[in-house]
Write a protein that holds these residues in place. Structure first.
Motif, short mmCIF file in Angstrom:
data_model
loop_
_atom_site.label_atom_id
_atom_site.label_comp_id
_atom_site.label_asym_id
_atom_site.label_seq_id
_atom_site.Cartn_x
_atom_site.Cartn_y
_atom_site.Cartn_z
N ASP A 97 -27.67 -51.75 -1.07
CA ASP A 97 -28.23 -52.12 0.67
C ASP A 97 -28.39 -50.52 0.97
OD1 ASP A 97 -26.65 -53.87 1.38
OD2 ASP A 97 -24.63 -52.54 1.68
N VAL A 98 -28.47 -49.71 -0.61
CA VAL A 98 -29.23 -48.92 0.40
C VAL A 98 -30.55 -48.53 -1.48
CG1 VAL A 98 -29.60 -46.16 0.43
CG2 VAL A 98 -28.99 -48.21 1.74
N ARG A 128 -33.52 -49.68 2.55
CA ARG A 128 -32.55 -50.29 3.48
C ARG A 128 -32.60 -51.13 3.12
NH1 ARG A 128 -33.64 -45.16 5.27
NH2 ARG A 128 -34.53 -46.29 7.79
N TYR A 129 -31.74 -52.51 2.95
CA TYR A 129 -31.82 -54.32 3.50
C TYR A 129 -31.07 -53.92 5.08
CZ TYR A 129 -30.82 -58.98 3.22
OH TYR A 129 -31.27 -59.96 3.02
N ASN A 130 -32.47 -54.64 5.53
CA ASN A 130 -32.20 -55.32 7.02
C ASN A 130 -31.59 -56.82 6.61
OD1 ASN A 130 -32.81 -56.07 9.61
ND2 ASN A 130 -34.05 -55.05 9.73
N SER A 131 -30.10 -56.96 7.45
CA SER A 131 -30.29 -58.16 6.69
C SER A 131 -30.38 -59.36 8.65
CB SER A 131 -27.94 -58.68 7.21
OG SER A 131 -27.93 -57.87 7.98
N TYR A 169 -36.31 -55.59 3.00
CA TYR A 169 -36.30 -53.95 3.10
C TYR A 169 -37.37 -53.13 4.86
CZ TYR A 169 -33.36 -53.45 -0.96
OH TYR A 169 -32.25 -53.79 -2.09
N GLN A 170 -36.36 -52.20 4.66
CA GLN A 170 -37.42 -51.24 5.64
C GLN A 170 -37.15 -50.09 5.03
OE1 GLN A 170 -34.99 -52.71 9.39
NE2 GLN A 170 -36.96 -51.44 10.16
N PHE A 171 -38.44 -48.53 4.99
CA PHE A 171 -37.76 -47.84 3.95
C PHE A 171 -38.19 -46.77 4.92
CE2 PHE A 171 -42.64 -49.07 4.48
CZ PHE A 171 -43.34 -47.84 4.16
N SER A 189 -32.45 -64.69 1.20
CA SER A 189 -31.49 -63.52 0.75
C SER A 189 -31.73 -62.54 0.32
CB SER A 189 -30.18 -65.04 -0.11
OG SER A 189 -31.01 -64.88 -0.91
N LYS A 190 -29.94 -62.17 0.38
CA LYS A 190 -30.38 -60.78 0.20
C LYS A 190 -30.83 -60.60 -1.94
CE LYS A 190 -27.15 -56.60 0.01
NZ LYS A 190 -25.86 -56.51 0.43
#
Length: 116
Positions: free
Chosen positions: A10-11, A28-31, A36-38, A85-86
């Motif tokens: 997740d991070v 950071r994973y944005n579901s 990802y956002q950073f 997907s993640k």
């Protein structure tokens, strides 16, 4: 050019010394967006360069900033699409940090290859 391998965590946080700068990159994973956002923090100046900036396959993130580099999310499968997907971040995606000149050269090379 510097490559950051992504994972399905997740991070992710990494400190980097690039382009005469000491940086801390937090992904950071944005579901909701399935991506990802950073945050990018300048350690030497003790300030954020940006927060919650998004990454999209093939698009240079930070191009509008007065920095010598960009971040580019790459789909290693060759499909050129964002994650669905993640788990895609375990092996299909990677982040490349490259100078703006390197990025422009890669665009020119792609354009020449497509025009043949």
């Amino acid at each position: 050019m510097h490559t950051i391998q992504t994972t399905s965590d997740d991070v992710l946080e990494q400190s980097l010394s690039l382009y005469d700068m000491n940086l801390r990159l937090t992904l950071r994973y944005n579901s909701f967006f399935r991506g990802y956002q950073f945050d990018l923090f300048d350690i030497d100046k003790d300030c954020y360069i940006t927060k919650n900036k998004g990454l999209s396959v093939g698009s240079p993130s930070l191009i509008e900033f007065n920095l010598p580099f960009v971040l580019v999310l790459i789909d290693k499968s060759g499909r050129g699409v964002n994650s669905i997907s993640k788990e895609d971040f375990n092996d299909r995606m990677q982040i490349v940090i490259m100078s703006k000149d390197e990025w422009r050269a890669s665009i020119r090379q792609r354009s020449q290859t497509q025009n043949r």
